[in-house]
Design an enzyme around this catalytic site. Structure first.
Site, PDB file in Angstrom:
ATOM      1  N   GLN A 144      50.827  42.408  35.431  1.00  0.00           N
ATOM      2  CA  GLN A 144      49.393  42.465  35.156  1.00  0.00           C
ATOM      3  C   GLN A 144      48.973  43.834  34.645  1.00  0.00           C
ATOM      4  O   GLN A 144      47.975  43.968  33.940  1.00  0.00           O
ATOM      5  CB  GLN A 144      48.592  42.135  36.417  1.00  0.00           C
ATOM      6  N   LYS A 204      35.698  34.783  44.623  1.00  0.00           N
ATOM      7  CA  LYS A 204      35.635  34.455  43.199  1.00  0.00           C
ATOM      8  C   LYS A 204      36.921  33.757  42.772  1.00  0.00           C
ATOM      9  O   LYS A 204      37.959  33.879  43.428  1.00  0.00           O
ATOM     10  CB  LYS A 204      35.428  35.724  42.358  1.00  0.00           C
ATOM     11  N   LYS A 209      40.919  42.855  41.455  1.00  0.00           N
ATOM     12  CA  LYS A 209      41.623  41.666  41.947  1.00  0.00           C
ATOM     13  C   LYS A 209      42.012  40.756  40.779  1.00  0.00           C
ATOM     14  O   LYS A 209      41.346  40.739  39.746  1.00  0.00           O
ATOM     15  CB  LYS A 209      40.736  40.891  42.933  1.00  0.00           C
ATOM     16  N   ASP A 210      43.077  39.975  40.990  1.00  0.00           N
ATOM     17  CA  ASP A 210      43.606  39.109  39.946  1.00  0.00           C
ATOM     18  C   ASP A 210      42.564  38.106  39.447  1.00  0.00           C
ATOM     19  O   ASP A 210      41.727  37.618  40.199  1.00  0.00           O
ATOM     20  CB  ASP A 210      44.806  38.324  40.482  1.00  0.00           C
ATOM     21  N   LYS A 211      42.674  37.781  38.157  1.00  0.00           N
ATOM     22  CA  LYS A 211      41.791  36.767  37.573  1.00  0.00           C
ATOM     23  C   LYS A 211      42.257  35.363  37.940  1.00  0.00           C
ATOM     24  O   LYS A 211      41.453  34.514  38.329  1.00  0.00           O
ATOM     25  CB  LYS A 211      41.756  36.927  36.053  1.00  0.00           C
TER      26      LYS A 211
END
Length: 357
Positions: free
Chosen positions: A159, A46, A75-77
């Protein structure tokens, strides 16, 4: 409180911004999937989506609830991320027609159980930083060698604290019953941010103590650190950049039981050999606290809140570190593996010795 770093070099100038092109994460599963069973395991790529958004998109497409989809970690955007999710295999046929511009199902297999939060060993990262001159590249090479040799502090990344960096402020009010939040998932996230904030403050204080020990003589440190001369002498003699204090809570690494550090040579060597590591407090109920001088420091970053506490590795050991300088592009590429719960952006800040966002 300013954030302290463990490396001794001066700050390094370069440009870094999280983007799918320059920040790639691949999840490392905790175990091999069996290849059979009632759960369909999807390896999904993604970009520009959070894991929660990914789950929501798939759940709506399949007509199921979000909780029916299993995943191991968030997970990071602002990255290209690859992770495993699980769905009951009765939905496999419908998934054949799934299409989304930011989601690709890379591969699939099967397993007997649903994937649960925490069911991952770690993450493999690819990072590209820009505007790197040859002098900075040499410094980055050296910094990566030091991290490979000694490890790094396990701060929570920015984050953790939301877009405005203030989730911990709301979290403290929720944790003390001074505010309300109906959504239990959001409430837990905000309280976790407050626990993480205190952890980061404590870890920065411990790194500040390390710096003082390296910079001053024993006779000067006794009054500065408010520690007995004998303890300061022991700290000064430790070869690792992170100094262990009598009463610290250690944990077998990369997982295992907690135990009290008693300042013996055997445990110091085990820390140097990466067999154990120090833990920091995530304040709350039902949690083991440190003792002695270690507790004197820790208690300033403890708080009574209406949530369970925990211990977290304060020091971790990245693996398989690789670095490549591309002088024509003025770019530096690196790959490394971190244990679950550790932040790649923290490693970048440790190299830069400054905040990067």
């Amino acid at each position: 409180m300013d954030k302290f770093y463990s490396l001794e070099h001066s700050s390094i100038d370069f440009h870094f911004k999280q983007s799918p092109r320059d920040f790639v994460v691949e999840e490392i599963p905790l175990y091999e999937f069996s290849g059979e069973g009632e759960h369909l395991i999807l390896f999904v790529r993604k970009k520009n989506l959070t894991t929660s958004e990914l789950i929501g998109i798939l759940a709506r497409f399949l007509g199921i609830k979000n909780r029916d989809i299993g995943y191991a970690g968030l997970k990071d955007k602002h990255a290209m991320t690859k992770q495993y999710i699980s769905i009951h295999k009765q939905h496999e046929e419908k998934l054949e027609t799934f299409e989304h511009e930011n989601i690709k199902i890379v591969s699939k297999t099967y397993h007997n159980n649903k994937i649960r939060i925490g069911h991952l060993k770690g993450n493999r990262f690819y990072i590209k930083i820009k505007k790197v001159n040859p002098t900075s590249a040499v410094k980055i090479d050296e910094a990566l060698k030091n991290i490979a040799k000694f490890g790094m502090p396990n701060f929570f990344g920015f984050q953790r604290f939301g877009n405005d960096g203030d989730n911990h402020i709301i979290g403290e009010k929720l944790a003390k019953g001074q505010a309300k939040e109906r959504n239990p998932r959001v409430k837990k996230l905000l309280i976790n941010a407050y626990q993480s904030h205190l952890f980061n403050l404590w870890l920065s204080r411990r790194l500040e103590i390390n710096r003082l020990i390296n910079c001053f003589e024993v006779s000067e440190l006794e009054s500065v650190l408010n520690m007995p001369n004998e303890e300061v002498t022991k700290l000064k003699a430790q070869i690792h950049p992170f100094k262990l204090i009598n009463g610290d809570i250690m944990e077998h690494y990369p997982h295992g039981r907690l135990f009290d550090f008693e300042a013996n040579e055997e445990d110091l060597q085990r820390f140097n050999d990466r067999g154990i590591s120090i833990t920091g407090l995530l304040c709350g109920k039902k949690v083991k606290i440190s003792s002695g001088i270690s507790r004197t420091i820790e208690k300033d970053f403890d708080d009574e809140i209406n949530a369970d506490g925990a211990r977290r590795y304060a020091w971790v050991f990245p693996e398989n570190i690789e670095g490549r300088y591309k002088p024509i592009e003025a770019q530096y590429e690196m790959n490394f593996t971190l244990p679950k719960g550790s932040y790649a952006t923290v490693l970048i800040e440790e190299i830069a010795k400054r905040k990067i966002i």
